[in-house]
Design a protein around this motif. Structure first.
Motif, PDB file in Angstrom:
ATOM      1  N   ALA A   1       0.661  -1.189   0.059  1.00 28.50           N
ATOM      2  CA  ALA A   1      -0.225   0.024  -0.395  1.00 28.50           C
ATOM      3  C   ALA A   1       1.038   1.465   0.289  1.00 28.50           C
ATOM      4  O   ALA A   1       0.410   2.254  -0.625  1.00 28.50           O
ATOM      5  N   GLN A   2       2.155   1.316   1.080  1.00 31.89           N
ATOM      6  CA  GLN A   2       3.288   2.403   0.862  1.00 31.89           C
ATOM      7  C   GLN A   2       3.570   2.379  -0.640  1.00 31.89           C
ATOM      8  O   GLN A   2       3.889   3.855  -0.996  1.00 31.89           O
ATOM      9  N   THR A   3       3.762   2.122  -1.115  1.00 35.19           N
ATOM     10  CA  THR A   3       4.780   1.270  -2.220  1.00 35.19           C
ATOM     11  C   THR A   3       3.628   2.505  -3.418  1.00 35.19           C
ATOM     12  O   THR A   3       4.279   3.462  -4.579  1.00 35.19           O
ATOM     13  N   ARG A   4       2.474   1.933  -3.464  1.00 40.38           N
ATOM     14  CA  ARG A   4       1.720   1.926  -4.297  1.00 40.38           C
ATOM     15  C   ARG A   4       1.132   3.713  -3.844  1.00 40.38           C
ATOM     16  O   ARG A   4       0.749   4.615  -4.940  1.00 40.38           O
ATOM     17  N   ASP A   5       0.925   4.025  -2.688  1.00 36.46           N
ATOM     18  CA  ASP A   5       0.896   5.517  -2.762  1.00 36.46           C
ATOM     19  C   ASP A   5       2.158   6.677  -3.546  1.00 36.46           C
ATOM     20  O   ASP A   5       2.442   7.402  -3.687  1.00 36.46           O
ATOM     21  N   ILE A   6       3.426   6.321  -2.939  1.00 38.57           N
ATOM     22  CA  ILE A   6       4.761   6.763  -3.350  1.00 38.57           C
ATOM     23  C   ILE A   6       4.577   6.574  -4.793  1.00 38.57           C
ATOM     24  O   ILE A   6       4.794   7.312  -5.195  1.00 38.57           O
ATOM     25  N   ASP A   7       4.680   5.107  -5.372  1.00 44.06           N
ATOM     26  CA  ASP A   7       4.538   5.595  -6.916  1.00 44.06           C
ATOM     27  C   ASP A   7       3.218   6.657  -7.906  1.00 44.06           C
ATOM     28  O   ASP A   7       3.967   7.119  -8.348  1.00 44.06           O
ATOM     29  N   LEU A   8       2.066   6.734  -6.817  1.00 46.38           N
ATOM     30  CA  LEU A   8       1.786   7.524  -7.768  1.00 46.38           C
ATOM     31  C   LEU A   8       2.397   8.861  -7.375  1.00 46.38           C
ATOM     32  O   LEU A   8       1.855  10.252  -7.929  1.00 46.38           O
ATOM     33  N   TYR A   9       2.742   9.750  -6.416  1.00 44.35           N
ATOM     34  CA  TYR A   9       3.530  10.601  -6.429  1.00 44.35           C
ATOM     35  C   TYR A   9       4.282  10.651  -7.160  1.00 44.35           C
ATOM     36  O   TYR A   9       4.030  11.770  -7.909  1.00 44.35           O
TER      37      TYR A   9
END
Length: 218
Positions: free
Chosen positions: A24-32
């Motif tokens: 989940a954290q990797t997903r949010d970071i990738d979106l940013y």
């Protein structure tokens, strides 16, 4: 070139092994990075701690901050609470003149806004803790037995596990020989369906369900 140092944190070793929190954290970071980061950019390093947010002794965060200070990279976290649940800890990092903080879930928030958000989040957590303690005290005063629901849930879970283990033993004569002979999970699922054997819930087999049976038999 813009540089980032990525920091992630999960609360327990179990979360770290499962990968759920990290994904989940990797997903949010990738979106940013895909939608808000200046381009081109470079990832100078990625660090992950498996510790509580209340624990200020974080070896991987220390490494991440050191790298930020040496390279001028921006510290990037998915959410503010992944950095810490203590406003004083977050404030100390934001006051470091050699560290710039960026929160993926709040891409346009400045230093002042992040500080206010951290303070409000800590205040809310403190209030929730007080409210929970008060509710437990009231329930105890009324003579209500605490933990009963948890006990009942535990017993149900144990019964489910026993049923799953018994079902795995039932299909063992078919599943294990096929796996030993090199059959894939999908092929085993097809063989079980072809033999007219339903899953424990009466449905069709999938490779994932076959994998679970094999894990129970291991």
């Amino acid at each position: 070139m813009k540089q980032f140092v990525i920091y992630r944190r999960v609360s327990t070793e179990e979360q770290g092994r499962s990968g759920l929190g990290l994904l989940a954290q990797t997903r949010d970071i990738d979106l940013y990075l895909s939608n808000y980061a200046e381009t081109p950019y470079q990832i100078a390093g990625t660090f992950t701690d498996e510790l509580s947010g209340r624990d200020n002794d974080r070896p991987e965060l220390t490494k991440a901050l050191d790298l930020c200070r040496r390279t001028g990279a921006e510290l990037l976290v998915a959410k503010l609470d992944r950095l810490s649940r203590r406003v004083s800890f977050i404030a100390a990092i934001m006051d470091d003149p050699k560290v710039r903080l960026r929160v993926a879930s709040m891409p346009n928030a400045d230093k002042f806004q992040l500080h206010i958000y951290a303070a409000l989040a800590e205040q809310e957590r403190d209030f929730i803790s007080l409210r929970t303690k008060a509710a437990l005290a009231e329930a105890k005063a009324r003579g209500q037995k605490l933990g009963g629901m948890r006990d009942a849930t535990g017993k149900r879970n144990e019964a489910v596990q026993r049923g799953a283990q018994a079902f795995a033993q039932k299909v063992k004569p078919i599943v294990e020989p096929l796996r030993t002979s090199g059959a894939t999970l999908a092929e085993i699922a097809g063989a079980l369906d072809g033999a007219g054997i339903s899953t424990a819930r009466g449905g069709k087999w999938t490779p994932t369900q076959v994998k679970r049976v094999l894990e129970r038999l291991a």
